[in-house]
Motif scaffolding. Structure first.
Motif, PDB file in Angstrom:
ATOM      1  N   TYR A 189       0.827  -1.210   0.000  1.00  0.00           N
ATOM      2  CA  TYR A 189       0.000   0.000   0.000  1.00  0.00           C
ATOM      3  C   TYR A 189       0.860   1.257   0.000  1.00  0.00           C
ATOM      4  CZ  TYR A 189      -3.656   3.340   0.979  1.00  0.00           C
ATOM      5  OH  TYR A 189      -4.505   4.412   0.874  1.00  0.00           O
ATOM      6  N   VAL A 190       2.004   1.217   0.668  1.00  0.00           N
ATOM      7  CA  VAL A 190       2.909   2.373   0.663  1.00  0.00           C
ATOM      8  C   VAL A 190       3.257   2.741  -0.779  1.00  0.00           C
ATOM      9  CG1 VAL A 190       5.172   3.250   1.358  1.00  0.00           C
ATOM     10  CG2 VAL A 190       3.864   1.804   2.933  1.00  0.00           C
ATOM     11  N   LYS A 191       3.640   1.759  -1.560  1.00  0.00           N
ATOM     12  CA  LYS A 191       3.996   1.989  -2.969  1.00  0.00           C
ATOM     13  C   LYS A 191       2.798   2.520  -3.752  1.00  0.00           C
ATOM     14  CE  LYS A 191       5.610  -0.509  -7.101  1.00  0.00           C
ATOM     15  NZ  LYS A 191       6.643   0.469  -7.475  1.00  0.00           N
ATOM     16  N   LYS A 192       1.641   1.891  -3.544  1.00  0.00           N
ATOM     17  CA  LYS A 192       0.425   2.292  -4.257  1.00  0.00           C
ATOM     18  C   LYS A 192       0.031   3.733  -3.914  1.00  0.00           C
ATOM     19  CE  LYS A 192      -4.432   0.879  -4.749  1.00  0.00           C
ATOM     20  NZ  LYS A 192      -5.432  -0.152  -4.347  1.00  0.00           N
ATOM     21  N   ALA A 193       0.064   4.053  -2.630  1.00  0.00           N
ATOM     22  CA  ALA A 193      -0.321   5.392  -2.186  1.00  0.00           C
ATOM     23  C   ALA A 193       0.633   6.445  -2.726  1.00  0.00           C
ATOM     24  CB  ALA A 193      -0.373   5.445  -0.662  1.00  0.00           C
ATOM     25  N   ALA A 194       1.923   6.142  -2.720  1.00  0.00           N
ATOM     26  CA  ALA A 194       2.915   7.107  -3.209  1.00  0.00           C
ATOM     27  C   ALA A 194       2.734   7.367  -4.701  1.00  0.00           C
ATOM     28  CB  ALA A 194       4.319   6.600  -2.928  1.00  0.00           C
ATOM     29  N   GLU A 195       2.524   6.329  -5.457  1.00  0.00           N
ATOM     30  CA  GLU A 195       2.329   6.500  -6.906  1.00  0.00           C
ATOM     31  C   GLU A 195       1.096   7.353  -7.181  1.00  0.00           C
ATOM     32  OE1 GLU A 195       4.365   5.746  -9.161  1.00  0.00           O
ATOM     33  OE2 GLU A 195       5.673   4.184  -8.351  1.00  0.00           O
ATOM     34  N   ARG A 196       0.058   7.131  -6.410  1.00  0.00           N
ATOM     35  CA  ARG A 196      -1.179   7.906  -6.582  1.00  0.00           C
ATOM     36  C   ARG A 196      -0.952   9.375  -6.219  1.00  0.00           C
ATOM     37  NH1 ARG A 196      -5.680   5.055  -3.514  1.00  0.00           N
ATOM     38  NH2 ARG A 196      -4.452   5.768  -1.748  1.00  0.00           N
ATOM     39  N   SER A 197      -0.225   9.616  -5.134  1.00  0.00           N
ATOM     40  CA  SER A 197       0.046  11.001  -4.742  1.00  0.00           C
ATOM     41  C   SER A 197       0.916  11.712  -5.765  1.00  0.00           C
ATOM     42  CB  SER A 197       0.705  11.048  -3.355  1.00  0.00           C
ATOM     43  OG  SER A 197      -0.236  10.783  -2.334  1.00  0.00           O
ATOM     44  N   LEU A 198       1.909  11.022  -6.300  1.00  0.00           N
ATOM     45  CA  LEU A 198       2.746  11.615  -7.345  1.00  0.00           C
ATOM     46  C   LEU A 198       1.893  12.044  -8.530  1.00  0.00           C
ATOM     47  CD1 LEU A 198       5.738   9.121  -7.185  1.00  0.00           C
ATOM     48  CD2 LEU A 198       5.888  11.573  -6.715  1.00  0.00           C
ATOM     49  N   LYS A 199       0.977  11.185  -8.927  1.00  0.00           N
ATOM     50  CA  LYS A 199       0.090  11.500 -10.049  1.00  0.00           C
ATOM     51  C   LYS A 199      -0.811  12.688  -9.723  1.00  0.00           C
ATOM     52  CE  LYS A 199      -3.522   9.475 -12.977  1.00  0.00           C
ATOM     53  NZ  LYS A 199      -4.336   8.248 -13.241  1.00  0.00           N
ATOM     54  N   ASN A 200      -1.416  12.656  -8.536  1.00  0.00           N
ATOM     55  CA  ASN A 200      -2.348  13.721  -8.164  1.00  0.00           C
ATOM     56  C   ASN A 200      -1.656  15.069  -8.001  1.00  0.00           C
ATOM     57  OD1 ASN A 200      -4.749  12.233  -8.151  1.00  0.00           O
ATOM     58  ND2 ASN A 200      -4.335  11.427  -6.120  1.00  0.00           N
ATOM     59  N   LEU A 201      -0.418  15.044  -7.539  1.00  0.00           N
ATOM     60  CA  LEU A 201       0.344  16.286  -7.352  1.00  0.00           C
ATOM     61  C   LEU A 201       0.986  16.772  -8.652  1.00  0.00           C
ATOM     62  CD1 LEU A 201       2.015  15.400  -3.944  1.00  0.00           C
ATOM     63  CD2 LEU A 201       0.480  17.345  -4.321  1.00  0.00           C
ATOM     64  N   GLY A 202       0.955  15.936  -9.668  1.00  0.00           N
ATOM     65  CA  GLY A 202       1.546  16.318 -10.948  1.00  0.00           C
ATOM     66  C   GLY A 202       3.046  16.489 -10.865  1.00  0.00           C
ATOM     67  N   THR A 203       3.708  15.580 -10.122  1.00  0.00           N
ATOM     68  CA  THR A 203       5.145  15.701  -9.916  1.00  0.00           C
ATOM     69  C   THR A 203       5.789  14.334  -9.970  1.00  0.00           C
ATOM     70  OG1 THR A 203       6.843  16.548  -8.393  1.00  0.00           O
ATOM     71  CG2 THR A 203       4.941  15.499  -7.399  1.00  0.00           C
ATOM     72  N   ASP A 204       7.105  14.282 -10.114  1.00  0.00           N
ATOM     73  CA  ASP A 204       7.788  12.991 -10.115  1.00  0.00           C
ATOM     74  C   ASP A 204       8.563  12.759  -8.816  1.00  0.00           C
ATOM     75  OD1 ASP A 204       9.775  14.833 -10.516  1.00  0.00           O
ATOM     76  OD2 ASP A 204      10.512  13.990 -12.399  1.00  0.00           O
ATOM     77  N   TYR A 205       8.406  13.673  -7.845  1.00  0.00           N
ATOM     78  CA  TYR A 205       9.012  13.445  -6.536  1.00  0.00           C
ATOM     79  C   TYR A 205       8.231  14.192  -5.463  1.00  0.00           C
ATOM     80  CZ  TYR A 205      11.062  18.137  -6.772  1.00  0.00           C
ATOM     81  OH  TYR A 205      11.233  19.507  -6.851  1.00  0.00           O
ATOM     82  N   ILE A 206       8.260  13.643  -4.263  1.00  0.00           N
ATOM     83  CA  ILE A 206       7.662  14.256  -3.074  1.00  0.00           C
ATOM     84  C   ILE A 206       8.806  14.631  -2.143  1.00  0.00           C
ATOM     85  CG2 ILE A 206       6.234  13.840  -1.027  1.00  0.00           C
ATOM     86  CD1 ILE A 206       4.724  11.729  -2.826  1.00  0.00           C
ATOM     87  N   ASP A 207       8.825  15.869  -1.690  1.00  0.00           N
ATOM     88  CA  ASP A 207       9.927  16.317  -0.842  1.00  0.00           C
ATOM     89  C   ASP A 207       9.921  15.624   0.519  1.00  0.00           C
ATOM     90  OD1 ASP A 207      11.270  18.638  -2.402  1.00  0.00           O
ATOM     91  OD2 ASP A 207       9.134  19.036  -2.579  1.00  0.00           O
ATOM     92  N   LEU A 208       8.753  15.572   1.157  1.00  0.00           N
ATOM     93  CA  LEU A 208       8.644  14.979   2.493  1.00  0.00           C
ATOM     94  C   LEU A 208       7.384  14.122   2.534  1.00  0.00           C
ATOM     95  CD1 LEU A 208       9.438  14.674   5.479  1.00  0.00           C
ATOM     96  CD2 LEU A 208       8.360  16.896   5.922  1.00  0.00           C
ATOM     97  N   TYR A 209       7.566  12.825   2.785  1.00  0.00           N
ATOM     98  CA  TYR A 209       6.457  11.875   2.758  1.00  0.00           C
ATOM     99  C   TYR A 209       6.264  11.308   4.156  1.00  0.00           C
ATOM    100  CZ  TYR A 209       3.356   8.537   0.369  1.00  0.00           C
ATOM    101  OH  TYR A 209       2.261   7.829  -0.100  1.00  0.00           O
ATOM    102  N   TYR A 210       5.076  11.558   4.721  1.00  0.00           N
ATOM    103  CA  TYR A 210       4.763  11.128   6.081  1.00  0.00           C
ATOM    104  C   TYR A 210       3.838   9.907   6.093  1.00  0.00           C
ATOM    105  CZ  TYR A 210       5.663  15.970   7.946  1.00  0.00           C
ATOM    106  OH  TYR A 210       6.171  17.194   8.323  1.00  0.00           O
TER     107      TYR A 210
END
Length: 335
Positions: free
Chosen positions: A109-130
């Motif tokens: 789920y961590v992987k799934k959630a991160a991929e979804r957030s990357l898509k929703n944020l329109g970015t290829d990286y997240i600076d800080l992931y909690y």
């Protein structure tokens, strides 16, 4: 303008001395959090914050769900590199974009959630992931190992936890260095000090990110009665704002307001300056330009040792101001 920057953790994450909490810019599961929001005004607020040096934005996939991240994507479009984006996962969102109200820290789920957030944020990286809340059914080591994999893949730069106990923080930090731990923290909410979590963070070199530094808007002074909350405002469910406890807290607020007036600043600015003087990073939430301007101005306010002592005498450590969530919400906090 924000004149100060601060390091979160020891791994290189440097942010302005104040961040912008974006939760209230959208609903959660159809409910307004702090009254009605307006997308255009919210985006203007994000842009104004950037103009004043406030480029650290805090969101989560819970908010909406997913709508908040998508709003931020609109606001930062074409200018991603100018922003530092923090988002969170852990409240399970299913494939129909609905909250299940379960926690999920499993590695898949961590992987799934991160991929979804990357898509929703329109970015290829997240600076800080909690991790938004600790999943009691999944060892924290498994969750953090999966988060560390995201760092190795370049999809996440730094990781953190939210509302975690000192023991959980230690276990997580042993797997991969944490840049920050996020918790509710304000003049009216100092549980992390009483539980010595702040001592643990100082020992390990982890930053504390303080959400709701204005006591969920209470310190602004705009709320004079429990009836001032809109019918669907979630603050109506919080014991701190119910019955006689509300009016006891209102008396404390009166003393804070008097002190702010003597210093010719707003109570909100005094509360934000106090969090900063304690060595922590406040991320007051707002969806209006005028308030983000006031909040950012607070980052440059200096408080003397005597003023700090005066404030903490008004709301001393250990004084009960009421629970910050209803019974269900309190059960979600890692003890």
């Amino acid at each position: 303008m924000i004149n100060k920057k601060t390091a979160l953790g020891k791994e290189g994450l440097v942010v302005p001395g104040i961040g912008l909490g974006c939760m209230g810019m959208t609903t959660i599961a159809g409910a307004d959090i702090y009254g009605k929001s307006d997308e255009a005004e919210s985006i203007r607020t994000i842009h104004r914050s950037l103009e004043l040096g406030g480029n650290f934005l805090d969101t989560a996939d819970l908010y909406g769900p997913l709508l908040n991240e998508r709003l931020i994507a609109k606001a930062i479009a074409g200018n991603r590199q100018q922003y530092i984006i923090a988002t969170k996962f852990g409240f399970e969102v299913d494939d129909n974009e609905q909250l299940t109200w379960k926690f999920n820290g499993k590695k898949e789920y961590v992987k799934k959630a991160a991929e979804r957030s990357l898509k929703n944020l329109g970015t290829d990286y997240i600076d800080l992931y909690y991790l938004h809340r600790v999943d009691p059914e999944t060892p924290i080591e498994e969750t953090v190992e999966a988060m560390a994999t995201l760092v190795k893949e370049g999809k996440v730069k730094y990781i953190g936890l939210s509302e975690a106990s000192a023991q959980t923080i230690r276990r997580a930090h042993a797997i991969h260095p944490l840049a920050a731990v996020q918790t509710e923290y304000s003049l009216f909410e100092r549980t992390v000090e009483e539980a010595r979590i702040t001592d643990t963070l100082a020992e390990l070199g982890i930053g504390l990110v303080a959400y709701s530094p204005l006591g969920r808007g209470f310190i602004s002074g705009d709320i004079k009665s429990p009836d001032d909350f809109a019918a669907n405002d979630f603050r109506r469910t919080i014991p701190r704002f119910q019955g006689q406890q509300f009016y006891k807290n209102l008396e404390l607020l009166g003393a804070i307001e008097k002190m702010a007036a003597e210093k010719d600043i707003t109570p909100s600015q005094l509360a934000i300056a106090w969090v900063i003087a304690k060595g922590h990073l406040p991320i007051p939430g707002t969806k209006r330009v005028k308030y983000v301007e006031q909040n950012i101005a607070a980052a440059n306010i200096e408080l003397s040792a005597a003023e700090m002592a005066q404030l903490e005498a008004i709301v001393p450590l250990g004084l009960s101001t009421g629970d910050r969530y209803d019974a269900a919400g309190m059960s979600w906090i890692d003890q």
